[in-house]
Scaffold this motif. Sequence first.
Motif, PDB file in Angstrom:
ATOM      1  N   ASP A  20       0.367  -1.086  -0.099  1.00 19.16           N
ATOM      2  CA  ASP A  20      -0.378  -0.119   0.197  1.00 19.16           C
ATOM      3  C   ASP A  20       1.071   1.189  -0.107  1.00 19.16           C
ATOM      4  OD1 ASP A  20      -2.384  -1.048   0.339  1.00 19.16           O
ATOM      5  OD2 ASP A  20      -2.180  -1.319   1.832  1.00 19.16           O
ATOM      6  N   GLU A  21       1.960   1.200   1.192  1.00 15.76           N
ATOM      7  CA  GLU A  21       2.636   2.125   1.343  1.00 15.76           C
ATOM      8  C   GLU A  21       2.911   2.133  -0.125  1.00 15.76           C
ATOM      9  OE1 GLU A  21       2.553  -0.150   3.163  1.00 15.76           O
ATOM     10  OE2 GLU A  21       2.730   0.844   4.749  1.00 15.76           O
ATOM     11  N   VAL A  22       3.771   1.909  -1.083  1.00 16.04           N
ATOM     12  CA  VAL A  22       4.967   1.719  -2.755  1.00 16.04           C
ATOM     13  C   VAL A  22       3.617   1.982  -3.479  1.00 16.04           C
ATOM     14  CG1 VAL A  22       5.300   0.456  -4.615  1.00 16.04           C
ATOM     15  CG2 VAL A  22       6.393  -0.151  -1.597  1.00 16.04           C
ATOM     16  N   ALA A  23       2.890   1.505  -3.503  1.00 13.99           N
ATOM     17  CA  ALA A  23       1.204   2.532  -4.536  1.00 13.99           C
ATOM     18  C   ALA A  23       0.751   3.753  -4.404  1.00 13.99           C
ATOM     19  CB  ALA A  23       0.012   1.101  -4.217  1.00 13.99           C
ATOM     20  N   ASP A  24       0.823   3.639  -2.920  1.00 11.45           N
ATOM     21  CA  ASP A  24       0.625   5.468  -2.674  1.00 11.45           C
ATOM     22  C   ASP A  24       1.509   6.173  -3.281  1.00 11.45           C
ATOM     23  OD1 ASP A  24      -1.517   5.114  -1.516  1.00 11.45           O
ATOM     24  OD2 ASP A  24      -1.299   4.808   0.059  1.00 11.45           O
ATOM     25  N   ALA A  25       2.483   5.858  -2.609  1.00 17.15           N
ATOM     26  CA  ALA A  25       3.873   6.303  -3.544  1.00 17.15           C
ATOM     27  C   ALA A  25       4.119   6.456  -5.488  1.00 17.15           C
ATOM     28  CB  ALA A  25       5.299   5.960  -2.895  1.00 17.15           C
ATOM     29  N   VAL A  26       3.949   5.477  -5.477  1.00 18.20           N
ATOM     30  CA  VAL A  26       3.631   5.711  -7.111  1.00 18.20           C
ATOM     31  C   VAL A  26       2.556   6.540  -7.606  1.00 18.20           C
ATOM     32  CG1 VAL A  26       3.072   4.106  -9.163  1.00 18.20           C
ATOM     33  CG2 VAL A  26       4.189   2.976  -7.551  1.00 18.20           C
ATOM     34  N   ARG A  27       1.201   6.882  -6.303  1.00 16.90           N
ATOM     35  CA  ARG A  27       0.118   7.691  -7.109  1.00 16.90           C
ATOM     36  C   ARG A  27       0.491   9.585  -6.552  1.00 16.90           C
ATOM     37  NH1 ARG A  27      -2.549   3.830  -3.924  1.00 16.90           N
ATOM     38  NH2 ARG A  27      -3.406   2.629  -5.096  1.00 16.90           N
ATOM     39  N   ARG A  28       1.454   9.314  -5.996  1.00 24.68           N
ATOM     40  CA  ARG A  28       2.238  10.751  -5.595  1.00 24.68           C
ATOM     41  C   ARG A  28       2.956  10.893  -6.933  1.00 24.68           C
ATOM     42  NH1 ARG A  28       2.166   8.968  -0.389  1.00 24.68           N
ATOM     43  NH2 ARG A  28       4.337   8.208  -0.564  1.00 24.68           N
ATOM     44  N   VAL A  29       4.199  10.422  -6.853  1.00 28.23           N
ATOM     45  CA  VAL A  29       5.012  10.777  -8.240  1.00 28.23           C
ATOM     46  C   VAL A  29       3.354  10.715  -9.515  1.00 28.23           C
ATOM     47  CG1 VAL A  29       6.589   9.774  -9.591  1.00 28.23           C
ATOM     48  CG2 VAL A  29       6.699   9.389  -7.394  1.00 28.23           C
ATOM     49  N   ILE A  30       2.959  10.301  -9.910  1.00 24.37           N
ATOM     50  CA  ILE A  30       2.056  10.394 -10.956  1.00 24.37           C
ATOM     51  C   ILE A  30       1.609  11.566 -10.528  1.00 24.37           C
ATOM     52  CG2 ILE A  30       0.195   9.891 -12.585  1.00 24.37           C
ATOM     53  CD1 ILE A  30       0.419   7.131 -11.356  1.00 24.37           C
ATOM     54  N   SER A  31       1.179  12.527  -9.568  1.00 27.44           N
ATOM     55  CA  SER A  31       0.112  13.378  -9.448  1.00 27.44           C
ATOM     56  C   SER A  31       1.328  14.480  -9.443  1.00 27.44           C
ATOM     57  CB  SER A  31      -0.331  13.426  -7.775  1.00 27.44           C
ATOM     58  OG  SER A  31      -0.974  14.397  -7.350  1.00 27.44           O
ATOM     59  N   LYS A  32       2.832  14.347  -8.958  1.00 30.52           N
ATOM     60  CA  LYS A  32       3.544  15.358  -8.965  1.00 30.52           C
ATOM     61  C   LYS A  32       3.907  15.859  -9.942  1.00 30.52           C
ATOM     62  CE  LYS A  32       6.637  14.164  -6.134  1.00 30.52           C
ATOM     63  NZ  LYS A  32       7.449  14.064  -5.284  1.00 30.52           N
ATOM     64  N   SER A  33       3.766  14.929 -11.373  1.00 27.06           N
ATOM     65  CA  SER A  33       3.936  14.982 -12.558  1.00 27.06           C
ATOM     66  C   SER A  33       3.236  15.880 -13.194  1.00 27.06           C
ATOM     67  CB  SER A  33       4.547  13.808 -12.617  1.00 27.06           C
ATOM     68  OG  SER A  33       3.198  12.767 -13.568  1.00 27.06           O
ATOM     69  N   GLY A  34       1.789  15.468 -12.958  1.00 20.00           N
ATOM     70  CA  GLY A  34       1.603  16.375 -14.071  1.00 20.00           C
ATOM     71  C   GLY A  34       0.874  15.677 -15.323  1.00 20.00           C
ATOM     72  N   THR A  35       1.375  14.407 -15.043  1.00 15.40           N
ATOM     73  CA  THR A  35       0.627  13.589 -16.094  1.00 15.40           C
ATOM     74  C   THR A  35      -0.475  13.582 -16.976  1.00 15.40           C
ATOM     75  OG1 THR A  35       1.799  11.959 -18.217  1.00 15.40           O
ATOM     76  CG2 THR A  35       1.865  11.630 -16.238  1.00 15.40           C
ATOM     77  N   LYS A  36      -1.220  13.424 -17.845  1.00 14.89           N
ATOM     78  CA  LYS A  36      -2.831  13.017 -18.272  1.00 14.89           C
ATOM     79  C   LYS A  36      -2.452  11.743 -19.349  1.00 14.89           C
ATOM     80  CE  LYS A  36      -4.501  16.388 -16.588  1.00 14.89           C
ATOM     81  NZ  LYS A  36      -4.737  15.932 -14.674  1.00 14.89           N
ATOM     82  N   THR A  37      -0.678  11.381 -19.264  1.00 19.30           N
ATOM     83  CA  THR A  37      -0.044  10.001 -20.044  1.00 19.30           C
ATOM     84  C   THR A  37      -0.585   8.389 -19.809  1.00 19.30           C
ATOM     85  OG1 THR A  37       1.930  11.327 -21.434  1.00 19.30           O
ATOM     86  CG2 THR A  37       1.546   8.805 -21.537  1.00 19.30           C
ATOM     87  N   LYS A  38      -1.665   7.563 -20.353  1.00 17.43           N
ATOM     88  CA  LYS A  38      -1.920   6.882 -20.197  1.00 17.43           C
ATOM     89  C   LYS A  38      -1.148   5.360 -20.661  1.00 17.43           C
ATOM     90  CE  LYS A  38      -5.939   8.558 -18.391  1.00 17.43           C
ATOM     91  NZ  LYS A  38      -5.682   8.441 -16.411  1.00 17.43           N
TER      92      LYS A  38
END
Length: 105
Positions: free
Chosen positions: A62-80
Amino acid sequence: MSFLDTLLGRKHPPMIGLDVSSSSVKLVELSQDPSGEYVLERFAAESFEKGWIQDGQIEKFDEVADAVRRVISKSGTKTKNVVMAMPQSAYQEDHASGRFARGRA
């Protein structure tokens, strides 16, 4: 970009590269300029606390998954579109189907 892609004027969609190591997660987003050269659009990274990943195994999923989500959010990417590198111990191949599944080697 291949010769055929250039000839037909095709370019590849932006792509995210996601690297999950024992100490951090890193994200890059690459796109192509009109000449077909790759351009770094975004970068983000976040460190893990010690023990989240040990010996190639995710101990704190869960902690690793949350860190991945934060990185995606911080980057601002919309790419899938995502390309990921993972150690062999993070997945196993079902030789009957040719598919890969998360598991321990």
